[in-house]
Scaffold this active site. Sequence first.
Site, short mmCIF file in Angstrom:
data_model
loop_
_atom_site.label_atom_id
_atom_site.label_comp_id
_atom_site.label_asym_id
_atom_site.label_seq_id
_atom_site.Cartn_x
_atom_site.Cartn_y
_atom_site.Cartn_z
CG ASP A 1 2.94 1.31 9.54
OD1 ASP A 1 2.52 2.15 10.35
OD2 ASP A 1 3.07 1.56 8.32
CB CYS B 1 -4.93 10.87 12.07
SG CYS B 1 -3.35 10.15 12.39
CB VAL C 1 7.52 6.47 14.63
CG1 VAL C 1 7.18 7.21 13.35
CG2 VAL C 1 8.79 5.66 14.45
NE ARG D 1 -1.47 11.86 8.40
CZ ARG D 1 -1.25 13.13 8.69
NH1 ARG D 1 -2.18 13.84 9.23
NH2 ARG D 1 -0.07 13.66 8.45
NE ARG E 1 -6.91 4.23 5.67
CZ ARG E 1 -5.95 4.67 6.50
NH1 ARG E 1 -6.19 4.77 7.78
NH2 ARG E 1 -4.77 5.01 6.05
CE LYS F 1 -1.75 1.70 4.03
NZ LYS F 1 -1.42 3.11 4.21
CG ASN F 2 2.51 2.71 3.54
OD1 ASN F 2 1.32 2.97 3.37
ND2 ASN F 2 3.05 2.60 4.74
C1 UD1 Z 1 4.24 6.84 6.57
C2 UD1 Z 1 3.41 5.62 6.31
C3 UD1 Z 1 2.81 5.08 7.60
C4 UD1 Z 1 3.93 4.85 8.63
C5 UD1 Z 1 4.81 6.08 8.77
C6 UD1 Z 1 6.04 5.85 9.64
C7 UD1 Z 1 2.60 6.02 4.07
C8 UD1 Z 1 1.44 6.32 3.18
N1 UD1 Z 1 2.34 5.97 5.37
O1 UD1 Z 1 3.38 7.84 7.12
O2 UD1 Z 1 2.16 3.85 7.33
O3 UD1 Z 1 3.36 4.56 9.89
O4 UD1 Z 1 5.29 6.53 7.49
O5 UD1 Z 1 6.78 4.78 9.14
O6 UD1 Z 1 3.69 5.77 3.60
N2 UD1 Z 1 6.47 14.61 10.91
C9 UD1 Z 1 6.64 15.94 11.19
N3 UD1 Z 1 6.50 16.86 10.17
C10 UD1 Z 1 6.22 16.49 8.89
C11 UD1 Z 1 6.06 15.12 8.60
C12 UD1 Z 1 6.19 14.20 9.63
O7 UD1 Z 1 6.89 16.32 12.33
O8 UD1 Z 1 6.11 17.36 8.01
C13 UD1 Z 1 6.60 13.60 11.99
C14 UD1 Z 1 5.28 12.84 12.26
O9 UD1 Z 1 4.45 13.56 13.13
C15 UD1 Z 1 5.80 11.56 12.87
C16 UD1 Z 1 7.15 11.34 12.14
O10 UD1 Z 1 7.48 12.59 11.56
O11 UD1 Z 1 6.04 11.71 14.24
C17 UD1 Z 1 7.12 10.30 11.06
O12 UD1 Z 1 6.00 10.51 10.22
P1 UD1 Z 1 6.02 10.23 8.65
O13 UD1 Z 1 7.19 9.36 8.32
O14 UD1 Z 1 5.88 11.51 7.93
O15 UD1 Z 1 4.70 9.39 8.47
P2 UD1 Z 1 3.84 9.36 7.15
O16 UD1 Z 1 4.73 9.62 5.99
O17 UD1 Z 1 2.62 10.18 7.33
#
Ligand code: UD1
Length: 419
Positions: A306, A117, A328, A93, A398, A22-23
Amino acid sequence: MDKLIITGGQPLRGEVRISGAKNAALPILAATLLADGPVTISNIPHLRDVTTTMELLGRMGVELVVDERMRIKVNSASIRKFFAPYELVKTMRASILVLGPLLARYGRAVVSLPGGCAIGSRPVDLHIQGLAKMGADIRVEGGYIHARAKRLRGARLFLDTVTVTGTENLMMAATLADGTTVIENAAREPEVVDLAQCLVAMGARLTGAGTDVIEIEGVASLSGAQYEVLPDRIESATYLVAAAITGGCVRVKCTRPSLLEAVLEKLIEAGAVLDIGDDWIELDMRGQRPHAVAVCTSPFPAFPTDMQAQFTALNATAEGVGIITETVFENRFMHVDELRRMGADITVKGNTAIINGIEKLTAAPVMATDLRASASLVLAGLVAEGDTVVDRIYHIDRGYQCIEEKLRQLGARIQRIPG
Ligand code: UD1
């Protein structure tokens, strides 16, 4: 709303075929916006998040055709709108992934802010800052990100926090920028690498994916391509935990064992016997109850967040005391209260859960709160005494393709009750 009813107590046995990731599928679908010609993607999983992404692209005017071999051919030439509405972004998201490609290819985008979320606040500030550093004019107004750029410029970007979709958004934007972009402290997740390989197949000049420094030399245009999505490592690992928690023996097929090292290590520690081939993993518990394990989540190649909820369920019925540390996401223990309703003995202190394994969970009505939390409730249901009813399973749809069919094929007693 559909529910799942699971009658616990059956050790799982047999083989299960793993779907595409999915990701990886979601960013690759977003990347099709960058191409001048049609992009054909295979091994796309049949999931609600994929349908949502297709709807998002479709509403922009992009043409999507699914062929008889379940490949999706995407042609963005007919795009009319550069808009991602709140009603879709709030359900997924990852919709934020269209921001970078729209801005790079069409010079404008209006994308809803995802908002909070169930597992934490999850900001997208690093996506926005990175694009601004590449020259985009960005303002946030009325809950929407309004972005414009004539042509993005290459830039040196340091990401304060390792972010998977942040890295992907910036990487996609940089492929069509003027000059070279360097992303430092980039995410190293296999899905980032898969997206990078797809971009290279489309003609992008990109090196370093899979390390924490990715370098992208912008090109004038990208072409259509054909690409096959990599197997889903989280789905693979979830079925392995299903085998471990039930004391069974399961072979997951069409997977990629090299992407699962941190998880396999923990399963061995829990007492599993593993046999590993090129594209399969067999886990045999030999009827034993698992031992409790200590797990600490971190970005790849460390233990994935995850898989945290699934290992919480495993520890709940294991022998001994297990400790789970979540680094995380700030609030990813929503499943704990539900597992407690099934008798689990879990104490949460800050970002750590201490789990005193008990011999038998008891069935209870429980509610899915997010995607991976719902997987942990299904796993708990597989070993609980009695009939566990899992409500709000749209979360599970999902991210897990045909979960009840795949589990039934392994001998689980599980049914979907349409609601
Ligand atoms: C992706 C995955 C999700 C997985 C996560 C962590 C997809 C579609 N989803 O989510 O399944 O659980 O990686 O492996 O690939 N953060 C910030 N600022 C930002 C962006 C992120 O502070 O602009 C923080 C987030 O709050 C979190 C951390 O960074 O604490 C990691 O999040 P992130 O890797 O961005 O998660 P996603 O990409 O949303």
